[in-house]
Every structure is written in structure tokens, then in C-alpha cells.
Design a protein around this motif. Structure first.
Motif, PDB file in Angstrom:
ATOM      1  N   GLN A   1       1.013  -1.311  -0.228  1.00 47.77           N
ATOM      2  CA  GLN A   1      -0.219   0.176   0.150  1.00 47.77           C
ATOM      3  C   GLN A   1       1.058   1.265   0.008  1.00 47.77           C
ATOM      4  OE1 GLN A   1      -2.889   2.109   2.739  1.00 47.77           O
ATOM      5  NE2 GLN A   1      -3.157  -0.744   2.585  1.00 47.77           N
ATOM      6  N   ASN A   2       0.370   2.696  -1.257  1.00 45.56           N
ATOM      7  CA  ASN A   2       1.085   3.417  -0.895  1.00 45.56           C
ATOM      8  C   ASN A   2       0.105   4.167   0.541  1.00 45.56           C
ATOM      9  OD1 ASN A   2      -1.407   4.825  -2.100  1.00 45.56           O
ATOM     10  ND2 ASN A   2      -0.193   4.398  -4.004  1.00 45.56           N
ATOM     11  N   PRO A   3       0.134   5.969   0.174  1.00 46.75           N
ATOM     12  CA  PRO A   3       0.319   6.602   1.723  1.00 46.75           C
ATOM     13  C   PRO A   3      -1.205   7.006   1.116  1.00 46.75           C
ATOM     14  CG  PRO A   3       1.975   6.968   1.030  1.00 46.75           C
ATOM     15  CD  PRO A   3       1.337   6.621   0.001  1.00 46.75           C
ATOM     16  N   PHE A   4      -1.933   6.254  -0.415  1.00 40.76           N
ATOM     17  CA  PHE A   4      -3.282   7.630  -1.407  1.00 40.76           C
ATOM     18  C   PHE A   4      -4.368   5.847  -1.324  1.00 40.76           C
ATOM     19  CE2 PHE A   4       0.497   9.531  -3.137  1.00 40.76           C
ATOM     20  CZ  PHE A   4      -0.365  10.608  -2.712  1.00 40.76           C
ATOM     21  N   LYS A   5      -3.764   5.080  -0.450  1.00 38.39           N
ATOM     22  CA  LYS A   5      -5.063   3.400   0.083  1.00 38.39           C
ATOM     23  C   LYS A   5      -4.994   2.573  -1.343  1.00 38.39           C
ATOM     24  CE  LYS A   5      -6.227   4.988   4.254  1.00 38.39           C
ATOM     25  NZ  LYS A   5      -4.828   5.194   5.256  1.00 38.39           N
ATOM     26  N   SER A   6      -3.914   2.639  -2.891  1.00 37.94           N
ATOM     27  CA  SER A   6      -3.561   1.683  -3.554  1.00 37.94           C
ATOM     28  C   SER A   6      -2.409   1.147  -3.904  1.00 37.94           C
ATOM     29  CB  SER A   6      -3.834   2.103  -4.900  1.00 37.94           C
ATOM     30  OG  SER A   6      -2.984   3.320  -5.238  1.00 37.94           O
ATOM     31  N   ILE A   7      -2.228  -0.209  -4.129  1.00 40.09           N
ATOM     32  CA  ILE A   7      -1.255  -0.669  -4.234  1.00 40.09           C
ATOM     33  C   ILE A   7       0.111   0.008  -5.139  1.00 40.09           C
ATOM     34  CG2 ILE A   7       0.262  -2.638  -5.766  1.00 40.09           C
ATOM     35  CD1 ILE A   7      -2.869  -3.545  -5.392  1.00 40.09           C
ATOM     36  N   TYR A   8       0.682   0.440  -4.262  1.00 39.37           N
ATOM     37  CA  TYR A   8       1.902   1.161  -4.825  1.00 39.37           C
ATOM     38  C   TYR A   8       2.425   0.554  -6.136  1.00 39.37           C
ATOM     39  CZ  TYR A   8       6.685   3.310  -4.657  1.00 39.37           C
ATOM     40  OH  TYR A   8       8.708   3.593  -5.305  1.00 39.37           O
TER      41      TYR A   8
ATOM     42  N   PHE B   1      -1.834   3.644 -16.089  1.00 38.17           N
ATOM     43  CA  PHE B   1      -2.598   3.335 -14.739  1.00 38.17           C
ATOM     44  C   PHE B   1      -3.949   3.979 -15.223  1.00 38.17           C
ATOM     45  CE2 PHE B   1       1.762   3.741 -13.516  1.00 38.17           C
ATOM     46  CZ  PHE B   1       1.786   2.783 -12.758  1.00 38.17           C
ATOM     47  N   TYR B   2      -5.039   2.591 -15.198  1.00 37.03           N
ATOM     48  CA  TYR B   2      -6.267   3.588 -15.644  1.00 37.03           C
ATOM     49  C   TYR B   2      -7.588   3.199 -14.655  1.00 37.03           C
ATOM     50  CZ  TYR B   2      -4.430   1.777 -20.007  1.00 37.03           C
ATOM     51  OH  TYR B   2      -3.434   1.483 -20.619  1.00 37.03           O
ATOM     52  N   LYS B   3      -6.727   2.426 -12.991  1.00 42.55           N
ATOM     53  CA  LYS B   3      -8.461   2.394 -11.927  1.00 42.55           C
ATOM     54  C   LYS B   3      -7.774   2.504 -10.538  1.00 42.55           C
ATOM     55  CE  LYS B   3     -12.407   0.794 -14.105  1.00 42.55           C
ATOM     56  NZ  LYS B   3     -13.304   1.747 -13.862  1.00 42.55           N
ATOM     57  N   LYS B   4      -7.442   2.870  -9.695  1.00 37.83           N
ATOM     58  CA  LYS B   4      -6.486   2.605  -8.398  1.00 37.83           C
ATOM     59  C   LYS B   4      -7.475   0.959  -8.272  1.00 37.83           C
ATOM     60  CE  LYS B   4      -7.330   4.245  -3.684  1.00 37.83           C
ATOM     61  NZ  LYS B   4      -8.233   5.587  -2.898  1.00 37.83           N
ATOM     62  N   ALA B   5      -5.192   0.526  -7.786  1.00 44.43           N
ATOM     63  CA  ALA B   5      -5.572  -0.276  -7.701  1.00 44.43           C
ATOM     64  C   ALA B   5      -5.569  -0.776  -6.147  1.00 44.43           C
ATOM     65  CB  ALA B   5      -4.132  -1.025  -7.681  1.00 44.43           C
ATOM     66  N   ALA B   6      -7.068  -1.024  -5.525  1.00 38.48           N
ATOM     67  CA  ALA B   6      -7.548  -1.114  -3.756  1.00 38.48           C
ATOM     68  C   ALA B   6      -8.419  -2.256  -3.901  1.00 38.48           C
ATOM     69  CB  ALA B   6      -8.125  -0.328  -3.688  1.00 38.48           C
ATOM     70  N   GLU B   7      -7.521  -3.330  -4.467  1.00 36.08           N
ATOM     71  CA  GLU B   7      -7.725  -4.909  -4.517  1.00 36.08           C
ATOM     72  C   GLU B   7      -6.678  -5.727  -4.640  1.00 36.08           C
ATOM     73  OE1 GLU B   7     -11.092  -6.382  -6.700  1.00 36.08           O
ATOM     74  OE2 GLU B   7     -11.249  -4.456  -6.986  1.00 36.08           O
ATOM     75  N   THR B   8      -6.829  -6.940  -4.705  1.00 38.24           N
ATOM     76  CA  THR B   8      -5.540  -8.015  -5.558  1.00 38.24           C
ATOM     77  C   THR B   8      -6.075  -7.891  -6.843  1.00 38.24           C
ATOM     78  OG1 THR B   8      -6.121  -9.647  -4.084  1.00 38.24           O
ATOM     79  CG2 THR B   8      -5.383 -10.284  -6.057  1.00 38.24           C
ATOM     80  N   ILE B   9      -4.617  -7.489  -7.619  1.00 34.45           N
ATOM     81  CA  ILE B   9      -4.579  -7.348  -8.703  1.00 34.45           C
ATOM     82  C   ILE B   9      -4.159  -8.362  -9.593  1.00 34.45           C
ATOM     83  CG2 ILE B   9      -3.569  -5.949 -11.111  1.00 34.45           C
ATOM     84  CD1 ILE B   9      -6.137  -4.456  -9.206  1.00 34.45           C
ATOM     85  N   VAL B  10      -4.551  -9.277 -10.280  1.00 32.48           N
ATOM     86  CA  VAL B  10      -4.098 -10.124 -11.224  1.00 32.48           C
ATOM     87  C   VAL B  10      -2.785 -10.097 -12.806  1.00 32.48           C
ATOM     88  CG1 VAL B  10      -4.415 -12.194 -12.692  1.00 32.48           C
ATOM     89  CG2 VAL B  10      -5.673 -11.533 -10.403  1.00 32.48           C
TER      90      VAL B  10
END
Length: 161
Positions: free
Chosen positions: A57-64, A101-110
Motif C-alpha cells: 500500500q502507498n499513502p493514497f490507499k492503493s497498491i504502490y 494506470f487506468y483505475k485505482k488498485a485497491a484490491e488484489t490485482i491479477v
């Protein structure tokens, strides 16, 4: 595209969670820290997952973005490792990397890469000609809804040692 005995052994070893952790510990410790896992692997296609955890996680609540790039690189690089296994000694190096980057990555990404045939052919060409070869592979990261979150272009260089 046939697989040799060494490639089959590497596939079996990388599908074993314990052996994969040992592989990460020896060669790619950041992937162990980020808890990257192989979801699917064959000589043509790979899928790896990176979870949304405190470690990614980064400070913006998404995957770094660096963790996403690492998972994407691994999804393409593992196909190259398979293509080289049991053949000539070939070195591989990332020459260029581009991410969108198109969307916020705030869950598991495949992250999936479908360039197994292309990398096998490029490595075969490098072995035959004894000249360095380059290939740009694409890894696409998707969320649980199947939406593209990240797309990564990785240019690999292959050269016979």
C-alpha cells in the motif's frame, strides 16, 4: 512448442508454494515481501497476483506503482525463464519499462502475460544467431471485475553468454 524435462521440472517447482517462496527468497525478495503468487503458469501464459496489503500500500490507499511494476515484470520474466530452461545459457535484462494506470488498485490485482510463444521464438533466434535480441512483452493487471487497472510494457534483451 514442446517442453523439455528441465522446463517441466521448473514448472512443477514454481507451482509448489514452498519452492516458490524459496525461489523468491533467493532471487526476488521483494516479491516475497509483497506476497506475489503464481495463479497460472504454462509455457504460453502466466498469471500472477499481488494483494492489496500493508506491504504493498502507498499513502493514497492503493497498491504502490513499484509493486505493480514488479508483479508485471515477474509475469513476463517467468515466461522467459521457462523458455530458456534446459537450452543454452542466455542472459536477460530489462531495457525499458512503460506503465499506464487506468483505475485505482485497491484490491488484489491479477497480472497476466500471454507472450510465451513470442519469447520462446526470440530466445531461439538469439541462440541460433548468437546475437542479442529484444522483445517487448505486455502484462495487463485486472481487478476482480475484470477491469484493466494497469498495463505494463516490458522490453527484454536476451543474449547468449
Amino acid at each position: 512448442m514442446e517442453t523439455n524435462t528441465k522446463q517441466q521440472r521448473l514448472l512443477r517447482d514454481l507451482r509448489s508454494p514452498l519452492k516458490l517462496k524459496f525461489f523468491f527468497w533467493r532471487r526476488l525478495p521483494s516479491l516475497l515481501f509483497w506476497r506475489v503468487k503464481i495463479r497460472h503458469l504454462d509455457p504460453e501464459r502466466s498469471e500472477v497476483t499481488i494483494p492489496f496489503t500493508r506491504n504493498t500500500q502507498n499513502p493514497f490507499k492503493s497498491i504502490y506503482f513499484g509493486a505493480q511494476a514488479g508483479a508485471a515484470e515477474f509475469s513476463s520474466g517467468i515466461l522467459a525463464l521457462l523458455a530458456m530452461e534446459g537450452r543454452a545459457k542466455v542472459s536477460m535484462l530489462v531495457m525499458d519499462l512503460r506503465c499506464e494506470f487506468y483505475k485505482k488498485a485497491a484490491e488484489t490485482i491479477v497480472f497476466s502475460c500471454n507472450d510465451g510463444h513470442a519469447v520462446y521464438d526470440v530466445i531461439s533466434q538469439a541462440i541460433e544467431t548468437k546475437e542479442g535480441q529484444k522483445l517487448t512483452m505486455i502484462s495487463e493487471g485486472k481487478n476482480s471485475e475484470g477491469e484493466t487497472v494497469t498495463k505494463v510494457w516490458i522490453e527484454w534483451s536476451f543474449k547468449v553468454k
